[in-house]
Design an enzyme around this catalytic site. Structure first.
Site, PDB file in Angstrom:
ATOM      1  N   ASP A  57      77.277 -49.239  26.996  1.00 38.43           N
ATOM      2  CA  ASP A  57      76.201 -48.649  26.204  1.00 38.43           C
ATOM      3  C   ASP A  57      76.803 -48.000  24.958  1.00 38.43           C
ATOM      4  O   ASP A  57      77.830 -47.321  25.049  1.00 38.43           O
ATOM      5  CB  ASP A  57      75.486 -47.594  27.065  1.00 38.43           C
ATOM      6  CG  ASP A  57      74.138 -47.191  26.483  1.00 38.43           C
ATOM      7  OD1 ASP A  57      74.105 -46.635  25.370  1.00 38.43           O
ATOM      8  OD2 ASP A  57      73.123 -47.426  27.163  1.00 38.43           O
ATOM      9  N   TYR A  95      60.683 -45.949  14.336  1.00 41.53           N
ATOM     10  CA  TYR A  95      61.710 -46.994  14.210  1.00 41.53           C
ATOM     11  C   TYR A  95      62.216 -47.089  12.768  1.00 41.53           C
ATOM     12  O   TYR A  95      63.420 -47.161  12.523  1.00 41.53           O
ATOM     13  CB  TYR A  95      61.161 -48.349  14.677  1.00 41.53           C
ATOM     14  CG  TYR A  95      62.158 -49.480  14.508  1.00 41.53           C
ATOM     15  CD1 TYR A  95      63.342 -49.504  15.240  1.00 41.53           C
ATOM     16  CD2 TYR A  95      61.922 -50.511  13.598  1.00 41.53           C
ATOM     17  CE1 TYR A  95      64.266 -50.529  15.080  1.00 41.53           C
ATOM     18  CE2 TYR A  95      62.830 -51.538  13.438  1.00 41.53           C
ATOM     19  CZ  TYR A  95      64.003 -51.544  14.177  1.00 41.53           C
ATOM     20  OH  TYR A  95      64.922 -52.553  14.007  1.00 41.53           O
ATOM     21  N   ILE A 129      45.729 -62.398  16.417  1.00 39.00           N
ATOM     22  CA  ILE A 129      45.918 -61.821  15.080  1.00 39.00           C
ATOM     23  C   ILE A 129      45.698 -60.310  15.164  1.00 39.00           C
ATOM     24  O   ILE A 129      44.671 -59.855  15.684  1.00 39.00           O
ATOM     25  CB  ILE A 129      44.900 -62.408  14.067  1.00 39.00           C
ATOM     26  CG1 ILE A 129      44.994 -63.935  14.018  1.00 39.00           C
ATOM     27  CG2 ILE A 129      45.050 -61.770  12.692  1.00 39.00           C
ATOM     28  CD1 ILE A 129      46.017 -64.512  13.104  1.00 39.00           C
ATOM     29  N   ARG A 170      54.185 -61.215   5.303  1.00 40.77           N
ATOM     30  CA  ARG A 170      55.552 -60.970   5.760  1.00 40.77           C
ATOM     31  C   ARG A 170      56.506 -61.958   5.112  1.00 40.77           C
ATOM     32  O   ARG A 170      56.140 -63.088   4.805  1.00 40.77           O
ATOM     33  CB  ARG A 170      55.632 -61.112   7.294  1.00 40.77           C
ATOM     34  CG  ARG A 170      54.818 -60.060   8.068  1.00 40.77           C
ATOM     35  CD  ARG A 170      55.433 -58.689   7.941  1.00 40.77           C
ATOM     36  NE  ARG A 170      54.645 -57.629   8.575  1.00 40.77           N
ATOM     37  CZ  ARG A 170      53.833 -56.822   7.933  1.00 40.77           C
ATOM     38  NH1 ARG A 170      53.634 -56.946   6.627  1.00 40.77           N
ATOM     39  NH2 ARG A 170      53.196 -55.854   8.589  1.00 40.77           N
ATOM     40  N   ARG A 184      47.569 -52.163  13.702  1.00 46.83           N
ATOM     41  CA  ARG A 184      48.635 -51.282  14.180  1.00 46.83           C
ATOM     42  C   ARG A 184      49.204 -50.484  13.017  1.00 46.83           C
ATOM     43  O   ARG A 184      48.930 -50.762  11.859  1.00 46.83           O
ATOM     44  CB  ARG A 184      49.768 -52.125  14.799  1.00 46.83           C
ATOM     45  CG  ARG A 184      49.479 -52.646  16.174  1.00 46.83           C
ATOM     46  CD  ARG A 184      50.764 -52.918  16.927  1.00 46.83           C
ATOM     47  NE  ARG A 184      51.622 -53.903  16.289  1.00 46.83           N
ATOM     48  CZ  ARG A 184      51.824 -55.131  16.776  1.00 46.83           C
ATOM     49  NH1 ARG A 184      51.236 -55.520  17.882  1.00 46.83           N
ATOM     50  NH2 ARG A 184      52.642 -55.953  16.151  1.00 46.83           N
TER      51      ARG A 184
END
Length: 306
Positions: free
Chosen positions: A58, A146, A206, A214, A268
């Site tokens: 890790d 993120y 979708i 993108r 989202r």
């Protein structure tokens, strides 16, 4: 342009994952000794190419990394939890891997005498910008954990170059796709999800209105960028460069190319549009993407038996 490696030993963190396994294979083909460091949380042992040494570890284990890194020339740091929704749900866990893990990789690189770290950054650092294409001098405005985490990794890379003299370069990936991408995996992009649905005779899902665009980048081009970033004498001081094809397509148009019925689900937390300016990358790395979305899709459909 070449800044020759001191020796042939290369470390690939996350080398049992989608991009990392492609990179490991290409490095082996080019005659390098490859050590894959992966905790197999998301990566798969069978993805590690023949000839590479797998160390199941890790990146949060600093002491172990120092020992593994000793005697290597370059660390390609791809290990991460690359899931936007997961980072929204679990900001602390993803922070631990994506920020603390990256800091460990850089600290271990410094202590082990690594020449250069090539960091897999993300275009999600840009967030929602007011104009396209996206250029590296724009102020990052990430809109989810993120994106924040990947941007902090860039800042740490720059700092380790400035303060400790470890050469670093940050590759901001734009929507990577290609063969052997697990459609159910954490890195599954819309391309492989659509192809899997089509193969199973299901409708293509979708998100939102499908008008989000993108810049889809083939994994072979990403691999090539990593190897050029390892060799180029034009980078090494925490430089950030875009790795995209330089053209974008809406998700709806992508669905139309693949074909099939459509279903819609709620929007989202993600940037509406994405398009890479790759002028700086071409100049500093001598890199040119070769696989456009039409060609890449055609090849991938064969992989899916479509």
């Amino acid at each position: 342009m070449d800044n020759k490696p001191k020796n042939t030993k290369m470390i690939v963190t996350g080398g049992a994952g989608f991009i990392g396994s492609h990179l490991s294979l290409e490095l082996i083909k080019q005659g390098y000794e490859v050590v894959v460091v992966d905790n197999l949380y998301q990566g798969k042992k069978e993805r590690v190419p023949e000839g590479a040494k797998l160390v199941v570890e890790d990146i949060r284990n600093f002491e172990a990394l120092v020992e593994i890194f000793r005697g290597a020339d370059t660390v390609f740091h791809l290990a991460a939890i690359p899931r936007v929704p997961f980072s929204i749900e679990y900001p602390a866990e993803t922070n631990d891997v994506n920020i603390n893990g990256t800091l460990n990789v850089l600290r271990a690189a410094k202590d082990a005498g690594i020449r250069r770290v090539v960091y897999s950054a993300s275009s999600s650092a840009y967030g929602e910008q007011t104009k396209l294409p996206l250029t590296e001098d724009m102020t990052p405005m990430p809109i989810h954990p993120y994106g924040v985490q990947k941007h902090v990794g860039e800042l740490y890379c720059k700092t380790f170059s400035t303060v400790y003299g470890v050469e670093t370069v940050c590759l901001r990936y734009f929507n990577v796709y290609g063969p052997h991408q697990d459609p159910d995996g954490p890195y599954a992009g819309v391309v492989v999800k659509f192809l899997k649905a089509k193969k199973e005779g299901k409708p293509l899902t979708i998100v939102g209105d499908g008008l989000q665009s993108r810049d889809f980048t083939h994994v072979s081009d990403v691999v090539n960028a990593n190897i050029l970033a390892m060799k180029s004498d034009q980078v090494g001081a925490g430089d950030v460069v875009n790795i995209g094809y330089g053209k974008n397509i809406t998700v709806l148009d992508l669905a139309k190319i693949i074909g099939g019925d459509l279903v819609y689900e709620p929007e989202r937390q993600e940037a509406k549009h994405s398009l890479a300016d790759i002028t700086k990358t071409k100049r500093l790395l001598g890199w040119e993407p070769k696989v456009g979305i039409e060609e890449g899709l055609k090849d991938l459909m064969k992989h899916f038996g479509l």
